[in-house]
Every structure is written in C-alpha cells, then in structure tokens.
Design an enzyme around this catalytic site. Structure first.
Site, PDB file in Angstrom:
ATOM      1  N   ARG A  17      52.511 -79.631 -27.564  1.00  0.00           N
ATOM      2  CA  ARG A  17      51.851 -80.071 -26.418  1.00  0.00           C
ATOM      3  C   ARG A  17      52.180 -79.387 -24.982  1.00  0.00           C
ATOM      4  NH1 ARG A  17      54.732 -85.049 -24.614  1.00  0.00           N
ATOM      5  NH2 ARG A  17      57.004 -84.830 -25.425  1.00  0.00           N
ATOM      6  N   SER A 144      62.304 -72.883 -14.905  1.00  0.00           N
ATOM      7  CA  SER A 144      61.614 -73.751 -14.225  1.00  0.00           C
ATOM      8  C   SER A 144      62.026 -73.360 -12.727  1.00  0.00           C
ATOM      9  CB  SER A 144      62.330 -75.245 -14.204  1.00  0.00           C
ATOM     10  OG  SER A 144      61.889 -75.946 -13.315  1.00  0.00           O
ATOM     11  N   TYR A 157      69.192 -80.656 -15.305  1.00  0.00           N
ATOM     12  CA  TYR A 157      67.860 -79.819 -15.929  1.00  0.00           C
ATOM     13  C   TYR A 157      67.853 -78.378 -15.048  1.00  0.00           C
ATOM     14  CZ  TYR A 157      62.761 -78.719 -16.532  1.00  0.00           C
ATOM     15  OH  TYR A 157      61.667 -77.901 -17.008  1.00  0.00           O
ATOM     16  N   ALA A 159      70.524 -76.935 -13.756  1.00  0.00           N
ATOM     17  CA  ALA A 159      71.773 -76.011 -14.403  1.00  0.00           C
ATOM     18  C   ALA A 159      71.089 -75.331 -15.558  1.00  0.00           C
ATOM     19  CB  ALA A 159      72.987 -76.929 -14.469  1.00  0.00           C
ATOM     20  N   ALA A 160      70.604 -76.122 -16.724  1.00  0.00           N
ATOM     21  CA  ALA A 160      70.325 -75.437 -17.787  1.00  0.00           C
ATOM     22  C   ALA A 160      69.016 -74.403 -17.453  1.00  0.00           C
ATOM     23  CB  ALA A 160      69.497 -76.629 -18.649  1.00  0.00           C
ATOM     24  N   LYS A 161      68.331 -74.513 -16.494  1.00  0.00           N
ATOM     25  CA  LYS A 161      67.045 -73.370 -16.321  1.00  0.00           C
ATOM     26  C   LYS A 161      67.569 -72.202 -15.614  1.00  0.00           C
ATOM     27  CE  LYS A 161      63.625 -75.656 -18.336  1.00  0.00           C
ATOM     28  NZ  LYS A 161      63.125 -74.723 -19.832  1.00  0.00           N
TER      29      LYS A 161
END
Length: 249
Positions: A17, A144, A157, A159-161
């Site tokens: 999706r 992102s 989020y 930190a991950a991106k």
C-alpha cells in the site's frame, strides 16, 4: 543516445500500500517483474498484485518480516525460485511510533529502528550476492525528510531515516566499482494511510508549510524511484533525492 532499460526482477519491501504500492506499479509498467513484500495485510498485497497484473505486468506477493534475518533469507529464496535473482531492490518498509523522547518507550525505539533501518541492512546484504554476480544492480532506499531535517516527536523515526542516508552513501562507496548504484529517496508529506491517520486538520497545517501548497502523491515518489532504477540513472550513486514539494527549503 537513449539508454536501453532491460526487464529486471525487482523487490519492493512494504509494497502492499501507499508509496510502496505506487513504486511496484511503476516498476511493472517499466517492464520489470515485481515481488511485493508485505508483513500482515494479505488482502492489500493481493490487490497490489492484481492491479499490476490487470495492466499486463508480472508480480508476486511475498509475506515476510524484513526485520528478521531468517525471514529475509526465506523471502529471497522464494523470489529467486519464482522470478529469478533480484536486480532492483527498493527498501521501502517503514513504521512510525511517535512520541516525545521523554515519553518514548524502549519498544517504540526498537520497533522503528528494526523496521526502518535494520531491514535495509538485511535486505541489501541478502540481495547483493546476485547483483555482484551480475555486475549490475540498483538499491534504492526510501528515507524521509525527517532523516534530513528532523521532526519533533519522531526521534526514533528520524534517527532510523538518517541512518538510511548514511548507509546509502557508505554502501555506494563499497560497491560502486561493481556496477551497482545505491541511492535514497526522501519523501516529505505524502498522502498515504500513514498521513491520513494524522487527520484533516494536521494535513492542512502541513500543506500550509509546503512550498507547493499541497501534500505529495505516492506516484510522485515512485517517479523518482523509477528514474533511479533506470539505465538513464547509471551515473548517479550515493545520492538522496528529496521529494517534498519544497518543504525543507
């Protein structure tokens, strides 16, 4: 001279999706065979595959938790058996679990890092062997704008991106001599289920901060991915293309 785009085997993680589905559909229109990875929503994955097939494309759905090493290995074996060796990998799977840092539980941190960052490591490592043999490959990581400029309430989020962007540059340097490019696409506010959950008021506030005055469409992110996957993008690597309607400027 127009570069020739051969038909390849592509894997889109989190492809049932939103942005992932739009990416899968676009890659299929470019003639690629697409494996749609998903973790839980069987019906959404079936719909994504059916939409591709209705347009004359080839697609399969592959259920796997991309944060789990064993599940990733099994997924890669299934794709290789049904379609062939993966030549285009789009690391798109992602989740959010937003909170201010003082209130953020360790599980919210771990889940977001695992799904958004560890999955990129696991899937890229698993797909690399075939790409190295072929001396051709495209790895495209969905980052992102939060990973570029941060976002209050999204320390996990962001930190991950941001990690995805650093990973993208590092891997690009490691494997560039083998004919494999590694790039990232960093979307801003895109109209998906994830942003719809914020509500109309939040969407309106977000749109007011965007230079183009509106949220983006999943297809607009997919277009950047489709370009990076193409022969025309063969001299671009280690880059992050921001698709945010001018939000960050």
């Amino acid at each position: 001279m127009v570069a020739h785009n051969a038909s390849r085997v592509a894997l889109v993680t989190g492809g049932s999706r939103g942005i992932g589905r739009a990416i899968g559909e676009l890659l299929a229109t470019q003639g690629h065979q697409v494996a749609i990875n998903y973790v839980s929503n069987d019906s959404a994955a079936s719909e994504a595959v059916a939409a591709i097939e209705a347009n004359g494309g080839t697609a399969i759905a592959v259920k796997a938790d991309v944060g789990d090493e064993g599940a990733v290995a099994a997924m890669m074996a299934q794709i290789e058996e049904q379609l062939g060796s993966i030549e285009i990998l789009v690391n798109n799977a992602g989740v959010t679990s937003d909170d201010l840092l003082l209130r953020m539980k360790p599980e919210a941190w771990d889940t977001v890092i695992r799904t958004n960052l560890k999955s990129v490591y696991l899937c890229s490592k698993a797909a690399l062997r075939g790409m190295l043999r072929a001396r051709w490959g495209r790895i495209i990581n969905i980052g992102s704008i939060a990973g570029v400029s941060g976002n209050a309430g999204q320390a996990n989020y962001a930190a991950a991106k941001a990690g995805v962007i650093g990973f993208t540059m590092s891997l690009a340097k490691e494997i560039g001599s083998r004919g494999i490019t590694v790039n990232a696409v960093a979307p801003g506010f895109i109209a998906t289920d994830m942003t719809a959950a914020l509500g109309e008021d939040a969407a309106a506030v977000a749109a007011s901060q965007i230079t183009l005055g509106r949220l983006g469409r999943p297809e607009e992110v997919a277009s950047a991915v489709g370009f990076l996957a193409s022969a025309e993008a063969s001299y671009i690597t280690g880059q992050t293309i921001v698709v945010d309607g001018g939000l960050a400027i």
